[in-house]
Write an enzyme that holds these catalytic residues in place. Structure first.
Site, short mmCIF file in Angstrom:
data_model
loop_
_atom_site.label_atom_id
_atom_site.label_comp_id
_atom_site.label_asym_id
_atom_site.label_seq_id
_atom_site.Cartn_x
_atom_site.Cartn_y
_atom_site.Cartn_z
N ASP A 247 -16.39 9.64 6.43
CA ASP A 247 -15.31 8.65 6.37
C ASP A 247 -14.03 9.38 6.74
O ASP A 247 -13.97 10.61 6.66
CB ASP A 247 -15.20 8.04 4.96
N ARG B 59 0.83 -1.22 0.00
CA ARG B 59 0.00 0.00 0.00
C ARG B 59 0.86 1.27 0.00
O ARG B 59 0.51 2.27 -0.62
CB ARG B 59 -0.89 0.01 1.24
C1 LIG Z 1 -14.57 -1.63 4.18
S1 LIG Z 1 -15.11 0.05 4.15
C2 LIG Z 1 -16.82 -0.12 4.60
C3 LIG Z 1 -17.73 0.67 3.68
C4 LIG Z 1 -19.23 0.50 3.94
N1 LIG Z 1 -19.60 0.91 5.27
C5 LIG Z 1 -19.67 -0.92 3.68
O1 LIG Z 1 -19.99 -1.65 4.61
O2 LIG Z 1 -19.68 -1.34 2.51
C6 LIG Z 1 -14.37 0.69 5.66
C7 LIG Z 1 -14.28 2.21 5.69
O3 LIG Z 1 -13.98 2.64 7.02
C8 LIG Z 1 -13.18 3.80 6.93
N2 LIG Z 1 -12.49 4.03 8.21
C9 LIG Z 1 -11.47 3.33 8.75
N3 LIG Z 1 -11.11 3.86 9.93
C10 LIG Z 1 -11.92 4.92 10.15
C11 LIG Z 1 -12.03 5.88 11.20
N4 LIG Z 1 -11.21 5.87 12.25
N5 LIG Z 1 -12.97 6.85 11.08
C12 LIG Z 1 -13.81 6.87 10.01
N6 LIG Z 1 -13.74 6.00 8.99
C13 LIG Z 1 -12.81 5.04 9.06
C14 LIG Z 1 -12.25 3.51 5.78
O4 LIG Z 1 -11.69 4.67 5.24
C15 LIG Z 1 -13.16 2.76 4.81
O5 LIG Z 1 -13.68 3.62 3.81
#
Ligand SMILES: C[S@@+](CC[C@H](N)C(=O)[O-])C[C@H]1O[C@@H](n2cnc3c(N)ncnc32)[C@H](O)[C@@H]1O
Length: 272
Positions: free
Chosen positions: A140, A39
């Site tokens: 996000d 990454r």
């Molecule tokens: C796998 S995606 C899930 C997307 C959607 N909620 C779904 O279930 O399809 C996880 C997301 O969590 C976000 N994320 C990770 N850590 C975070 C944090 N501390 N605060 C806010 N968002 C976060 C990431 O940037 C990513 O876009």
């Protein structure tokens, strides 16, 4: 660890592990070393840096790079109507609300937008109007994912699973140089507001109460302590009878003193 093109030591990995955990709560176990390497090499290349220790030094001084570092380490996998059983539950819940106020929904790990747009489509269908009495706040930590979400442009493969009846009212089909792409209609975009929120921040600055919070497939990246702290903070933000939607592998039974199961992977406050 296998031999890398860019020098990447055990210590570099430990430093990265701590930086991302302290800032975003993301817990990277030791098995993630190769993932971190692949990454972040993009970031090293973009900055013409040839080893991780120089990159980490650069990172400590460059604010702009910090956000790109965070973006590179998040996993944004998502899709329209992912975990499809949630959407009829959301529709039924909103239908049964007895309110004249605008209904607020929060997608707190919105990634590239598929989740909040699926919520918006559900609301448009429920109210039979492009201007339902609903506002959706979609947040996000990842600024690049949010930019894509705001643009609302997706490849055709991303909407493969949608029926023509779902596609026609909500997407415009690209032509010419945009062939193979679809774009979310402005009417749908108007229902959703995108904004950066780090769930670890003390101040989320979101306007509660929410009839529903979607916190799906983000808890899996956080450790138990962080999950608990976030879930505790959701409780006062939920409207009476408000629902918390979590991902299929995110079992919050442990905090059963606060939430009770409403339906599969959907929770409700115990004390209403
Ligand atoms: C796998 S995606 C899930 C997307 C959607 N909620 C779904 O279930 O399809 C996880 C997301 O969590 C976000 N994320 C990770 N850590 C975070 C944090 N501390 N605060 C806010 N968002 C976060 C990431 O940037 C990513 O876009």
């Amino acid at each position: 660890m296998y031999k890398h093109q860019f020098d990447f030591t055990e210590n570099d990995f430990r430093v990265i592990q701590k930086l991302i955990y302290d800032y975003a709560g993301i817990s990277l176990n030791d098995a993630k070393q190769n993932l971190v390497y692949s990454r972040l090499t993009r970031r090293l290349r973009a900055n013409n840096i040839t080893n991780f220790s120089s990159y980490l030094e650069f990172l400590s001084k460059d604010k702009n790079e910090w956000q790109l570092f965070i973006n590179a380490l998040t996993t944004n996998l998502t899709s329209f109507f992912r975990e499809p059983h949630h959407f009829p539950i959301l529709a039924r819940h909103i239908k049964n609300l007895d309110t004249r106020e605008t209904i607020a929904l929060w997608s707190c790990a919105a990634s590239t937008g598929e989740e909040p747009y699926s919520m918006a489509m559900t609301m448009v269908e429920l109210f039979g109007s492009y201007t339902p009495p609903v506002r959706i706040i979609a947040t996000d930590i990842d600024t690049q994912a949010l930019e894509q979400a705001k643009a609302g442009i997706y490849s055709m493969e991303k909407v493969d699973m949608l029926t023509p009846d779902q596609l026609r009212p909500f997407f415009l089909k690209g032509e010419g140089k945009n062939a193979g792409l679809v774009k979310i209609r402005e009417e749908l975009k108007d229902i959703v507001t995108f904004r950066q929120v780090n769930l670890l921040n003390e101040d989320w600055s979101v306007r509660a109460p929410f009839a529903a919070i979607f916190c799906r497939n983000v808890m899996i990246y956080l450790d138990k302590k962080t999950q608990m702290a976030i879930l505790q903070r959701f409780a006062p933000l939920l409207a009476p009878k408000g629902l918390l939607f979590v991902g299929h592998s995110e079992n919050i039974i442990l905090i059963s003193d606060l939430f009770k199961l409403h339906s599969r992977t959907v929770y409700q406050l115990k004390q209403e």
